[in-house]
Design a protein around this motif. Structure first.
Motif, PDB file in Angstrom:
ATOM      1  N   CYS A 107       0.746  -1.148  -0.277  1.00  0.00           N
ATOM      2  CA  CYS A 107      -0.053   0.252  -0.003  1.00  0.00           C
ATOM      3  C   CYS A 107       0.835   1.278  -0.041  1.00  0.00           C
ATOM      4  N   CYS A 108       1.953   1.245   0.679  1.00  0.00           N
ATOM      5  CA  CYS A 108       2.936   2.204   0.713  1.00  0.00           C
ATOM      6  C   CYS A 108       3.626   2.565  -0.487  1.00  0.00           C
ATOM      7  N   LEU A 109       3.860   1.460  -1.249  1.00  0.00           N
ATOM      8  CA  LEU A 109       4.320   1.358  -2.366  1.00  0.00           C
ATOM      9  C   LEU A 109       3.432   2.188  -3.498  1.00  0.00           C
ATOM     10  N   ALA A 110       2.208   1.829  -3.372  1.00  0.00           N
ATOM     11  CA  ALA A 110       1.066   2.212  -4.343  1.00  0.00           C
ATOM     12  C   ALA A 110       0.959   3.575  -4.125  1.00  0.00           C
ATOM     13  N   GLY A 111       0.921   4.278  -2.770  1.00  0.00           N
ATOM     14  CA  GLY A 111       0.603   5.510  -2.474  1.00  0.00           C
ATOM     15  C   GLY A 111       1.898   6.381  -3.242  1.00  0.00           C
ATOM     16  N   GLY A 112       3.135   5.815  -2.833  1.00  0.00           N
ATOM     17  CA  GLY A 112       4.199   6.695  -3.428  1.00  0.00           C
ATOM     18  C   GLY A 112       4.305   6.628  -4.921  1.00  0.00           C
ATOM     19  N   SER A 118       4.227   9.808 -11.950  1.00  0.00           N
ATOM     20  CA  SER A 118       3.141  10.774 -12.450  1.00  0.00           C
ATOM     21  C   SER A 118       3.518  11.371 -13.869  1.00  0.00           C
ATOM     22  N   PRO A 119       4.886  11.238 -13.956  1.00  0.00           N
ATOM     23  CA  PRO A 119       5.231  11.611 -15.428  1.00  0.00           C
ATOM     24  C   PRO A 119       4.635  10.851 -16.515  1.00  0.00           C
ATOM     25  N   SER A 120       4.317   9.681 -16.208  1.00  0.00           N
ATOM     26  CA  SER A 120       3.738   8.612 -17.012  1.00  0.00           C
ATOM     27  C   SER A 120       2.585   7.854 -16.709  1.00  0.00           C
ATOM     28  N   ARG A 121       1.336   8.612 -17.160  1.00  0.00           N
ATOM     29  CA  ARG A 121       0.037   8.096 -16.583  1.00  0.00           C
ATOM     30  C   ARG A 121      -0.412   6.422 -16.827  1.00  0.00           C
ATOM     31  N   PHE A 122      -0.021   5.989 -18.210  1.00  0.00           N
ATOM     32  CA  PHE A 122       0.132   4.516 -17.878  1.00  0.00           C
ATOM     33  C   PHE A 122       0.920   3.766 -16.922  1.00  0.00           C
ATOM     34  N   LEU A 123       2.004   3.945 -16.733  1.00  0.00           N
ATOM     35  CA  LEU A 123       2.979   3.300 -15.808  1.00  0.00           C
ATOM     36  C   LEU A 123       2.475   3.542 -14.372  1.00  0.00           C
ATOM     37  N   SER A 124       1.953   4.710 -13.982  1.00  0.00           N
ATOM     38  CA  SER A 124       1.398   5.016 -12.805  1.00  0.00           C
ATOM     39  C   SER A 124      -0.023   4.099 -12.426  1.00  0.00           C
ATOM     40  N   ILE A 125      -0.749   4.119 -13.408  1.00  0.00           N
ATOM     41  CA  ILE A 125      -2.021   3.370 -13.233  1.00  0.00           C
ATOM     42  C   ILE A 125      -1.701   1.882 -13.484  1.00  0.00           C
ATOM     43  N   THR A 126      -0.897   1.410 -14.348  1.00  0.00           N
ATOM     44  CA  THR A 126      -0.545  -0.030 -14.377  1.00  0.00           C
ATOM     45  C   THR A 126       0.282  -0.551 -13.097  1.00  0.00           C
ATOM     46  N   THR A 158      -7.472   0.776  -3.716  1.00  0.00           N
ATOM     47  CA  THR A 158      -7.277   0.526  -5.268  1.00  0.00           C
ATOM     48  C   THR A 158      -7.910   1.613  -6.083  1.00  0.00           C
ATOM     49  N   LEU A 159      -9.171   1.878  -5.954  1.00  0.00           N
ATOM     50  CA  LEU A 159      -9.984   2.711  -6.855  1.00  0.00           C
ATOM     51  C   LEU A 159      -9.510   4.168  -6.300  1.00  0.00           C
ATOM     52  N   ILE A 160      -9.292   4.495  -5.087  1.00  0.00           N
ATOM     53  CA  ILE A 160      -8.874   5.752  -4.641  1.00  0.00           C
ATOM     54  C   ILE A 160      -7.515   6.007  -5.207  1.00  0.00           C
ATOM     55  N   MET A 161      -6.671   5.136  -5.140  1.00  0.00           N
ATOM     56  CA  MET A 161      -5.309   5.487  -5.740  1.00  0.00           C
ATOM     57  C   MET A 161      -5.374   5.589  -7.252  1.00  0.00           C
ATOM     58  N   LEU A 163      -7.800   6.981  -8.656  1.00  0.00           N
ATOM     59  CA  LEU A 163      -8.149   8.306  -9.129  1.00  0.00           C
ATOM     60  C   LEU A 163      -6.824   9.432  -8.843  1.00  0.00           C
ATOM     61  N   THR A 164      -6.195   9.009  -7.816  1.00  0.00           N
ATOM     62  CA  THR A 164      -5.172   9.756  -7.201  1.00  0.00           C
ATOM     63  C   THR A 164      -3.966   9.845  -8.448  1.00  0.00           C
ATOM     64  N   CYS A 165      -3.747   8.607  -8.876  1.00  0.00           N
ATOM     65  CA  CYS A 165      -2.743   8.560 -10.059  1.00  0.00           C
ATOM     66  C   CYS A 165      -2.987   9.374 -11.236  1.00  0.00           C
ATOM     67  N   ILE A 166      -4.438   9.326 -11.585  1.00  0.00           N
ATOM     68  CA  ILE A 166      -4.856  10.023 -12.665  1.00  0.00           C
ATOM     69  C   ILE A 166      -4.815  11.419 -12.400  1.00  0.00           C
ATOM     70  N   LYS A 167      -5.129  12.118 -11.351  1.00  0.00           N
ATOM     71  CA  LYS A 167      -5.009  13.410 -10.944  1.00  0.00           C
ATOM     72  C   LYS A 167      -3.634  13.926 -11.016  1.00  0.00           C
ATOM     73  N   ALA A 168      -2.702  13.088 -10.362  1.00  0.00           N
ATOM     74  CA  ALA A 168      -1.511  13.474 -10.000  1.00  0.00           C
ATOM     75  C   ALA A 168      -0.431  13.346 -11.487  1.00  0.00           C
ATOM     76  N   SER A 169      -0.946  12.589 -12.280  1.00  0.00           N
ATOM     77  CA  SER A 169      -0.186  12.610 -13.423  1.00  0.00           C
ATOM     78  C   SER A 169      -0.868  13.669 -14.586  1.00  0.00           C
TER      79      SER A 169
END
Length: 655
Positions: A107-112, A118-126, A158-161, A163-169
Motif C-alpha cells: 500500500c505504501c509503494l502504491a501510495g508513493g 506521475s510523469p507517465s499516466r500509463f505506468l502510474s496506473i499499471t 485501489t480505486l482511490i489510488m 483516481l489519485t494517480c490520474i489526478k497526479a499525472s
C-alpha cells in the motif's frame, strides 16, 4: 523525471523486502520466500544499473526518451509483479500479523507511485493496479470473513489510488506543458531582443558609414575600390587569391620563368576527409578548418603565390623550384596538414593529396599546367599513395587512355558494344539455380574492357545513369524469356548514383511494365558503400522497392564501413558474403562468415557466398548454413543465348 524519482523507490523496495524476509521469516524453513527475495532484488539491481547508465549516457533525443520510458516501465512493472506475487503465493501460508506487513508495504509503494510515477499516466496506473488488485482479489475470495473484509477495503483503496494517480499525472503533465510554453515564450522573447539589438547595431553601423562618407568622400571611394578588388580577386574566407587572380598571376610567373630560364612548380592540393567534417560538424567548423589549413599552406609560400581553387582545393606556385625542391616542399605541406587541427573544442585530422606539374617542362600554359597538376592529384588520390606525385609522361598516357575509353563509353550503347553475361546463383540445399546475376561487359573495338575500368569512369562522368537504365531494361527483358527456368530471378547491380536519382523508381516501374517480368523475379544488388550516403533517402527508396515485391541484396558485405549498423536500420533481404572471405575460409575468413551468418539470421536475411571456386569451399559454406552459392565452381558468366544450352555439370556439391 522518472529516472530522477527512481532511486528512492528502488532502495525502499530492497530494504522492505530484506526486512520482510530476514527480519520476520525463518529463511531456512521458507526457501521459497528466499527465492522470491533473490528474484526481486535481482530486478532492483538491474533497475539500478539502468538508472546509472541513464545518468551517464542519457540523450535528449526523442528516440532515447521513448526507449528510456520503455526500459523504466519494464523495470517498474516487473517490481510490482514481484511484490504482488509475494502476497498471492504466500497468502494462505501467512498469519494475520505476517500478512499485515507486506500488505502495508505494498500500500505504501502504491501510495508513493502516485507522485513518483506521475510523469507517465500509463505506468502510474499499471503499477498501482498490479500491486493492489491481485491482493484485494485474493482477500475477497478468501474463506476467512475478516480477510474478505480486508480484500474489500484494499479494493476500495485501489480505486482511490487510481483516481489519485490520474489526478497526479494530469497535474504533472500540465506542469510540464506549461513549463515548455514558458520556455518557448522566453526563447521568442530572446530572439526578438536579439533581432532588435541586431537592427540597432546595423543602424549604428550604417550611420557610422554615412558619417564617414560625409567626412572624407575620397577615402570612401578608395576603400570601395579596394573592396571591389578584394571581391574580384580574393577569397573572402581564406584571404587567398581566388581562381581568376591566381590564374592571371601564374601566367606572369610562367613568363618570368621562361625569361630567366628557371623552372616553376605548381602544386594542386586537395584535402582528404574535409567533406566528412563539413557534413557531420557543420559549415562553421568546416570554414574554421579551411582557415587553419590556409595558414599552414601559407607558411611555405610568398605573398599571392597560394590560391584557393575550389572548396577544399588549393594551388601553390613555387618559382625557382626544380622537381626535387617542389617534392620536398609538397611533402612538408602534406606533413603540416596532417597535424591535429583544434577548432571549437574539437580535435580534427586531415590529410592531403598533392599533384605537381612543372613549367616549362610540362606546359607553358597556366590553364593547362593547372589541369595537369589536377589530374596528377586525382591519380595520386585514386592510387591511395600518400606521397605527393609528380606529373609524368606515363601518367599522361594513362590519362589519355582513360579519356579515349570515356569517349568510347559515350557511344557504347548506340554502337551495341555493351552486352550482359549471367552467372548462376545456386541453392546450397539442392543445387537448383535460384537466380542469375547480370554482369555488364564491353567490347570496345574488338578489345574487352573490364568493368573495374569503365564503371568508375561511367560513375564519375554521369554516364552510369544511362548505362544502368540499359542494363536494368535488358536484364528484365532477358529474364522474362527464360524458358529453361521460369522461376529464377535476375539480380542486377545498382550504383549509388542511380539509386539516388529522383527518377530511379519511375525507371524501375517502366522496366517491369515494358518487359512483363514479375517483380518477384527481380533482385537489386547495392554495395555497402551505398549506405554512407543520405541514409534517410536510401531507407525510403529501399522501402519503395520492397513495396513492389523486389528483393534487395547487400553486395561485397563486410569489406568496409559500418556493416552491422547498416543491416539493423535498412530493409534488405539478402547479404552477399564477399569473395575475399571465401578465399580465406581456412583462415580468419571462416570466423567472419559465421558472424555474418549469425547476424543475417537474427535479422531475417538470407546469405549468398560469392567467389566459390572449389568443391571444398562449396561443402564448407553449405555446412555452415549459407543459403546460396555463386562462383566459377558452378559456372562462369555466360551470354544469355548460352543459358538455354547450359547444363550444370555439378548435380550434387557433396558428390
Amino acid at each position: 523525471m522518472l529516472y530522477d524519482n527512481g532511486s528512492p523507490g528502488i532502495l525502499i523496495s530492497a530494504l522492505a523486502s530484506s526486512v520482510l524476509i530476514f527480519g520476520l521469516s525463518d529463511v531456512q524453513t521458507h526457501s521459497s520466500r528466499l527465492i522470491w527475495w533473490f528474484s526481486l532484488n535481482t530486478i532492483l539491481l538491474l533497475r539500478l544499473f539502468d538508472l546509472v547508465e541513464w545518468k551517464i549516457k542519457s540523450s535528449k533525443s526523442l528516440s532515447s526518451g521513448i526507449l528510456g520510458i520503455q526500459r523504466y516501465a519494464l523495470g517498474s512493472i516487473a517490481t510490482a509483479i514481484s511484490w504482488s506475487l509475494y502476497v498471492v503465493i504466500f497468502y494462505n501460508q501467512l498469519n494475520n500479523i505476517e500478512l499485515f506487513l507486506p500488505m502495508m508495504i505494498i500500500c505504501c509503494l502504491a501510495g508513493g507511485s502516485a507522485s513518483l510515477l506521475s510523469p507517465s499516466r500509463f505506468l502510474s496506473i499499471t503499477y498501482t493496479v498490479i500491486l493492489l488488485l491481485p491482493m484485494s482479489l485474493v482477500g475477497i475470495f478468501s474463506e476467512l470473513q475478516h480477510r474478505q473484509v480486508l480484500g474489500l477495503l484494499t479494493l476500495g483503496f485501489t480505486l482511490i489510488m487510481l483516481l489519485t494517480c490520474i489526478k497526479a499525472s494530469r497535474f504533472t503533465l500540465k506542469a510540464i506543458h506549461q513549463k515548455n510554453l514558458n520556455s518557448l515564450l522566453v526563447e521568442d522573447m530572446e530572439k526578438e531582443k536579439n533581432h532588435v539589438a541586431k537592427a540597432n547595431q546595423e543602424l549604428e553601423v550604417t550611420s557610422s558609414e554615412l558619417n564617414q562618407v560625409n567626412i572624407n568622400l575620397e577615402d570612401e571611394v578608395k576603400r570601395r575600390t579596394d573592396e571591389i578588388y578584394q571581391l574580384s580577386n580574393v577569397d573572402p574566407l581564406t584571404q587567398l587569391v581566388n581562381r581568376k587572380a591566381f590564374t592571371a598571376s601564374l601566367e606572369e610567373l610562367i613568363e618570368q620563368s621562361i625569361i630567366k630560364d628557371s623552372p616553376l612548380a605548381l602544386l594542386f592540393i586537395d584535402l582528404n576527409g574535409f567533406k566528412k567534417i563539413n557534413d557531420t560538424m557543420g559549415h562553421k567548423v568546416g570554414d574554421s578548418v579551411l582557415v587553419k589549413v590556409t595558414q599552414r599552406i601559407s607558411a611555405f609560400t610568398e605573398n599571392n603565390r597560394a590560391g584557393r581553387w575550389n572548396g577544399d582545393e588549393f594551388l601553390v606556385a613555387l618559382p625557382y623550384s626544380d622537381q626535387d625542391t617542389a617534392m620536398s616542399i609538397a611533402k612538408a605541406i602534406a606533413t603540416s596538414i596532417t597535424q591535429p587541427i583544434f577548432v571549437h573544442g574539437n580535435e580534427l585530422h586531415l590529410s592531403a593529396s598533392i599533384g605537381i606539374a612543372m613549367a616549362p617542362a610540362h606546359s607553358l600554359s597556366a590553364t593547362e599546367l593547372i589541369q595537369l597538376a589536377d589530374l596528377t592529384m586525382c591519380e595520386q588520390k585514386r592510387s591511395g599513395n600518400k606521397r605527393p606525385r609528380m606529373f609524368s609522361n606515363d601518367l599522361k598516357v594513362r590519362i589519355t587512355a582513360s579519356q579515349m575509353i570515356l569517349e568510347g563509353l559515350q557511344h557504347a550503347i548506340e554502337r551495341k558494344q555493351l552486352f550482359l553475361c549471367y552467372q548462376p546463383i545456386q541453392s546450397a540445399k539442392d543445387n537448383v539455380s535460384f537466380a542469375f546475376e547480370a554482369l555488364l561487359r564491353w567490347n570496345f573495338n574488338g578489345k574487352f574492357i573490364g568493368p573495374d575500368v569503365f564503371i568508375p569512369l561511367a560513375e564519375k562522368s554521369g554516364l552510369i545513369k544511362e548505362i544502368g537504365a540499359w542494363v536494368l531494361n535488358r536484364a528484365c527483358m532477358d529474364a522474362c524469356h527464360w524458358q529453361f527456368n521460369q522461376q529464377a530471378a535476375v539480380s542486377v547491380n545498382v550504383s549509388v548514383i542511380q539509386l539516388m536519382d529522383d527518377g530511379f523508381i519511375r525507371l524501375l516501374d517502366n522496366c517491369l511494365r515494358s518487359s512483363g517480368l514479375a517483380p518477384e523475379r527481380l533482385h537489386l544488388e547495392v554495395t555497402e558503400s551505398t549506405f554512407v550516403e543520405n541514409k534517410v533517402k536510401i531507407r525510403q527508396l529501399l522501402q519503395q522497392i520492397q513495396a513492389r515485391k523486389i528483393d534487395v541484396s547487400i553486395d561485397d558485405f563486410g569489406t568496409g564501413y559500418s556493416s552491422l549498423s547498416q543491416l539493423q536500420s535498412l530493409p534488405v533481404n539478402y547479404v552477399k558474403i564477399d569473395k575475399s572471405f571465401v578465399d580465406n575460409i581456412e583462415g580468419k575468413g571462416e570466423a567472419i562468415i559465421r558472424a555474418t551468418l549469425f547476424i543475417a539470421r537474427e535479422l531475417n536475411c538470407q546469405t549468398i557466398a560469392e567467389g566459390v571456386e572449389t568443391k571444398e569451399q562449396a561443402i564448407a559454406l553449405s555446412a555452415m548454413g549459407v543459403d546460396y552459392l555463386q562462383g566459377y565452381y558452378f559456372a562462369k558468366p555466360m551470354k544469355n543465348e548460352d543459358l538455354t544450352i547450359w547444363q550444370n555439370p555439378i548435380t550434387n556439391i557433396f558428390s
